[in-house]
Design an enzyme around this catalytic site. Sequence first.
Site, PDB file in Angstrom:
ATOM      1  N   ASP A  12       0.851  -1.192   0.000  1.00 22.75           N
ATOM      2  CA  ASP A  12       0.000   0.000   0.000  1.00 22.75           C
ATOM      3  C   ASP A  12       0.888   1.244   0.000  1.00 22.75           C
ATOM      4  O   ASP A  12       1.961   1.236  -0.607  1.00 22.75           O
ATOM      5  CB  ASP A  12      -0.924  -0.044   1.227  1.00 22.75           C
ATOM      6  N   HIS A  68      -3.580   5.955   3.379  1.00 24.41           N
ATOM      7  CA  HIS A  68      -4.354   4.758   3.055  1.00 24.41           C
ATOM      8  C   HIS A  68      -3.745   3.500   3.672  1.00 24.41           C
ATOM      9  O   HIS A  68      -4.440   2.677   4.266  1.00 24.41           O
ATOM     10  CB  HIS A  68      -4.432   4.638   1.537  1.00 24.41           C
ATOM     11  N   ASN A  92     -14.395   0.069  -6.156  1.00 27.52           N
ATOM     12  CA  ASN A  92     -15.452   0.973  -5.707  1.00 27.52           C
ATOM     13  C   ASN A  92     -16.228   1.550  -6.872  1.00 27.52           C
ATOM     14  O   ASN A  92     -16.723   2.678  -6.800  1.00 27.52           O
ATOM     15  CB  ASN A  92     -14.840   2.118  -4.890  1.00 27.52           C
ATOM     16  N   SER A 134     -11.261  -1.345   0.019  1.00 23.99           N
ATOM     17  CA  SER A 134      -9.941  -1.409   0.658  1.00 23.99           C
ATOM     18  C   SER A 134     -10.065  -1.906   2.090  1.00 23.99           C
ATOM     19  O   SER A 134      -9.281  -2.738   2.549  1.00 23.99           O
ATOM     20  CB  SER A 134      -9.298  -0.021   0.682  1.00 23.99           C
TER      21      SER A 134
END
Length: 413
Positions: free
Chosen positions: A160, A192, A283, A358
């Site tokens: 990430d 994130h 998403n 996520s």
Amino acid sequence: MKKVAIAGLAAVLLGFGAVTAAGPTNAATQPPQVTGQIIVKFRDNGAAAGVLRQHALSEGAGIGSTGAHVVKVPANQESSLIAALSRNPAVEYAEPDEVVTAATSDQYFPRQYALQNTGQSYTNTVGTLTVPAGTADADVDAVEAWSVKTGSGIKVAVLDSGVASDNPDINPKVVLRANFSTAATNEDNYGHGTHVAGIVAASSNNTIGVAGTCPGCTILAGKVLDDNGVGSTSAVVNGINWAVSNGAKVINMSIGVRASRTLETAVNNAWSKGVVLVAAAGNGGNQSKIYPGAYPNVIAVAATDNKDAKASFSTYGASWVDIAAPGVNVYSTFPNHPFVLATQNNRSFGYDVGNGTSMSSAIVAATAALAWSSHPGATNTSIRADVESTADNIPGTGTFWAHGRVNADSAVR
């Protein structure tokens, strides 16, 4: 678990994604490729130098264990050189190096409905945001799972934007860091990765913050996204290879990109080494496949809310999305220094909510880690089967996702 008074924090419900910021992955919104480099794999590496010289190019660094190489090329000539090299019989394939983006009695444990949701009528308040308890069955039964195992000894790689070194709830759980991005350091200045890592393995029973789904797990923090949440296929591939080499039992990838033969090779190599791979489904609110989630050897995860309904933003499709997990208003760790998501989405320092597949992916990855700790003689095939076959059969199962909403307690037992 610890239940301490809840302090109000301002939050704006703006999703930070598991895939691209735009959400849907149609042709018009596909992420661009990295400027000035492409990925090439030769059938015979002995021929590589000669073929590349024909195009005034030189051989670049290898990418993990895939056999492919990153080749530097003049800007704006990426597509033409990919086409030219693809016509050469000595080249197995040439492809873009795609841009990858982020997919989005502990003090705040009462806010973590995803882990334990009693169904009572308490109000879970974050600033002006009220998050009702929902239904008792909308959580993943993490607290019940902890009575069996907490994940001790299991390494989870979080590929990430890095993990913040200044959040005391997650930094101590990081046992190794590496930077595969173009950022100057492996610090998380985007936010994130810290949020995802906290969902996986934040410390529990330490009087502060939140609890991770697998509180006994440790984290391998592979920074594959830069300080703006952008990375490349080659960075992700190198991160996968690094994670496997350093003993990860589970790799979480709350990221998304277009299909890549190099990325698929890295995924398959990791699977062949016995690793469970988990990724966000996206998403986009549609059925468009994103990768690495859509590869067969990866568990693709959709998002549900606190009433066990599909999140409106979640990508779906039982033909390739394997399982679901909470992904709406998921409370977790953030950096305690300035970070991009705080500026973009008014996230608070330290702790706040996030929305996206996520978050869902992180919960499933942590559940797989719990299952590993409960079944030490297992294989990645059997762990994946444990996670998927024990999921709760909620509405949408068989339509939006194949196996239901993950249940950590059932998986460990």
